[in-house]
Write an enzyme that holds these catalytic residues in place. Structure first.
Site, short mmCIF file in Angstrom:
data_model
loop_
_atom_site.label_atom_id
_atom_site.label_comp_id
_atom_site.label_asym_id
_atom_site.label_seq_id
_atom_site.Cartn_x
_atom_site.Cartn_y
_atom_site.Cartn_z
N SER A 8 2.21 -0.69 0.47
CA SER A 8 1.56 -1.37 -0.64
C SER A 8 0.76 -0.36 -1.47
CB SER A 8 0.66 -2.48 -0.08
OG SER A 8 0.35 -3.41 -1.08
N ARG A 38 -9.32 -13.80 -2.53
CA ARG A 38 -8.57 -13.45 -1.32
C ARG A 38 -7.52 -14.50 -0.99
NH1 ARG A 38 -6.62 -9.46 1.81
NH2 ARG A 38 -6.68 -9.97 4.03
N ASP A 53 9.96 -9.57 0.49
CA ASP A 53 8.74 -9.16 -0.22
C ASP A 53 8.92 -9.45 -1.71
OD1 ASP A 53 6.58 -7.89 -1.38
OD2 ASP A 53 6.87 -5.99 -0.34
N HIS A 106 5.55 -9.61 1.99
CA HIS A 106 4.96 -8.29 1.79
C HIS A 106 4.25 -7.78 3.04
CE1 HIS A 106 3.21 -4.99 -0.39
NE2 HIS A 106 1.98 -5.38 -0.15
N ASP A 107 3.58 -8.67 3.76
CA ASP A 107 2.82 -8.28 4.94
C ASP A 107 3.68 -7.75 6.08
OD1 ASP A 107 0.22 -8.43 4.25
OD2 ASP A 107 -0.22 -10.33 5.24
#
Lengths: 401, 214
Positions: free
Chosen positions: A168, A238, A334, A367-368
């Site tokens: 990232s 967040r 992602d 993405h994680d």
């Protein structure tokens, strides 16, 4: 918050803030007469960089792996995080016998400038006012972060990096390292990233920033001086961002549309659904460990990231003449940094005949995925690093090559 | 070869015949040169080239499994597609652009061959010869699409969509103005068919390996 800030000396206050944020890290302090030049034209001084290391540097200093953290990461990559008490964010990847094997490599993970875990950032003391910088902190870029890291390596007396690795925003730093310090980077592993931030990603960041700024406790960025904190705004930022790190499939697998501790919907705005409860928890946990202004500054740095723009708009030019070996990794699910953006990097590297590997890892984790135990990712990194060490002729502490 | 990696079941390369064709390719490559292996599978050829000829090798492979296996071995391989990704390489970026047992699986073999000849000073192409007598007999007397040890898949699940014969391939080379520097046909036992007329090579050759230049 100290009742009477003036009673505390600058040095005391700086020490207190740095230690409060970061009880367990090494911190290098660069004095005021060694300012760090910034892309914005300004400079940063004095400068502190907090970092963690794992493993041992070998005799000829050839086994350094530089690990770059993501937007809300920190230097606690593979040790218990002193703020959360939880394992480091890449604990699965870094350690003895793990893909980033601390029995073989010397791993260095610095906190980025602009951060809030001991490196100089908006919550650090502004020498001009003896208060926290807040909104007076200069806008920084990913290249500024990398420039600061290069200074840290200089200070530690290490010239060459065997591999610079990150996901990232960490991947952006990897690409910046490879473009800016070609002679220092033997190999580079940019994961789940892009050579520039997309409009969609800038849009998500702007939503997050506006949420922070809309919180009355943000106080035009001077909340630290007033003993406040824009907790609600930062939590919302967040929550929104967290959704972008996951995939539809992950959310569905994890939560379906299941209700939280109740039999039926309440016809109200409580967290009826598990996914709501989960996001609220994520938001709340985040504000306990992250500074709101750091969030603004670091998201901005990512927004400004565009390597091609610094090279006449041609990405390949950024890597012209590179000898660095690259291993580009993306993930199928992602959608924040889709494979296509990694492929653009690969094509640019192909255009300059760079030595590049590219793997699109099949994962439904979004993405994680780069933070999770993905066997294909682990095998790739382990194999790539071993080959890089072999080609570099690294002699390991145990005598093996 | 010191490394032994099992050939993945879906590979278009059968384990036995591949050795000979790969060794023949390796023989055609000058030591120490820069090589791109298009459709490099699990990296067998790249390993052979690295060990025997000390080449600076790169690869492109479509399958996840192939790429992962290659990168985990430390080979510089990108996940990509011969049909689309060759366009990004500069002219003459490599001494050799190799297409081993892959041309029949591309969507546009003509374009791929053109790209090979553009990015490599030389191109090496190997393919299963569809003019082999076993293939011809199966179609002629069996009345069904040929399946051989070398080409085991059924017509509906094969990745091979553009088969050609040695004769067909020569015609394409001629069409593209490619110069055939070497052409070798191998029979089912991996033996080179030397001093045979073209029609016989096209009949008894199970594999063909071509070294081309522009």
């Amino acid at each position: 918050m100290n009742e009477n800030p003036a009673a505390e000396s600058f040095a005391e206050k700086a020490k207190r803030l740095a230690q409060g944020a970061n009880p367990q890290s090494e911190i290098v302090h660069f004095p005021a007469d060694e300012p760090l030049p910034l892309d914005s034209g300004g400079s940063l001084a004095p400068l502190s960089i907090a970092y963690q290391t794992y493993g041992t540097l070998n005799a000829d200093k050839s086994n350094l792996l530089l690990v770059c953290h993501a937007l809300t990461g920190d230097q606690h990559a593979a040790n218990l995080n002193p703020l959360t008490g939880k394992p480091g964010w890449w604990d699965t990847m870094i350690g003895p016998g793990k893909p980033i094997d601390t029995d073989r490599y010397f791993v260095l993970c610095p906190n980025v400038i602009g951060g809030c875990m001991g490196s100089t950032g908006p919550s650090s003391i502004n020498p001009a006012t003896s208060n926290a910088y807040g909104p007076d902190f200069p806008v920084i870029t990913v290249r500024d972060m990398v420039r600061a890291q290069a200074r840290l390596l200089d200070h530690l007396g290490i010239d060459q990096i065997l591999s610079v690795i990150g996901g990232s925003m960490g991947g952006m730093q990897v690409l910046e390292w490879a473009a800016t310090y070609k002679d220092r980077v033997f190999s580079a592993v940019p994961i789940a990233c892009a050579a520039r931030h997309s409009s969609q990603n800038i849009a998500f960041h702007e939503v997050g920033r506006q949420a922070v700024m809309a919180d009355p406790d943000w106080r035009e960025g001077r909340y630290l001086d007033e003993g406040k904190s824009p907790r609600k705004g930062l939590a919302v930022a967040r929550m929104a961002a967290h959704i972008t790190y996951l995939s539809d499939a992950t959310l569905h697998d994890k939560f379906g549309c299941k209700l939280q501790d109740r039999e039926k919907v309440t016809f109200g705005f409580d967290a009826d659904f598990q996914v709501e409860s989960y996001l609220r928890h994520q938001g709340k946990a985040f504000v306990d460990r992250f500074d709101a202004n750091s969030y603004l500054y670091i998201t901005r740095a990512m927004d400004y990231f565009d390597i091609a723009a610094d090279h006449d708009g041609v990405l390949a030019k950024a890597f012209a003449g590179t000898k660095t070996r690259f291993c580009v990794v993306s993930f199928t699910s992602d959608w924040l940094f889709p494979t296509e953006e990694s492929r653009e990097v690969v094509h640019a590297l192909n255009a300059v005949a760079a030595k590049v590997s590219f793997v699109e890892v099949q994962s439904n984790k979004g993405h994680d995925a780069f933070l999770l135990h993905e066997p294909e990712l682990f095998d790739t990194i382990r194999g790539f690093l071993s080959a890089a060490a072999r080609e570099r002729g690294v002699v390991f502490a145990d005598g093996g090559a | 070869m010191s490394v032994n990696i099992p050939v993945k079941p879906n590979s278009v390369r059968a384990p036995d015949t591949q050795r000979v064709d790969l060794l023949l390719i390796a023989e055609m490559v000058v030591p120490g040169s820069r090589v791109l292996d298009v459709g490099c599978g699990d990296g067998t050829l790249l390993r052979i080239l690295a060990e025997k000829q000390a080449v600076d090798g790169r690869g492109i492979e479509l399958s996840h499994a192939g790429v992962s296996s290659c990168v985990a071995q430390g080979l510089a391989v990108i996940q990509g597609n011969a049909d689309t990704d060759l366009a990004y390489y500069p002219d003459l970026a490599f001494d050799y652009a190799i297409l081993s047992q892959t041309i029949q699986a591309t969507h546009n073999p003509r374009l791929v061959l053109e790209q090979l000849l553009r990015i490599g000073k030389r191109a090496v192409v190997s393919f299963p010869n569809f003019g082999h007598w076993r293939v011809r007999t199966q179609l002629m007397f069996g009345g069904h699409m040929p399946r051989t040890d070398n080409l085991p898949e059924s017509w509906h699940d094969t990745p091979n969509i553009h088969f050609c014969t040695i004769k067909d391939f020569l015609a394409l080379c001629d069409d593209l103005g490619a110069r055939v520097e070497r052409a070798v046909a191998l029979n089912a036992y991996g033996t080179k068919l030397v001093s045979m007329p073209l029609f016989a090579q096209n009949l008894f050759g199970e594999q063909a390996v071509f070294l081309l230049s522009r």
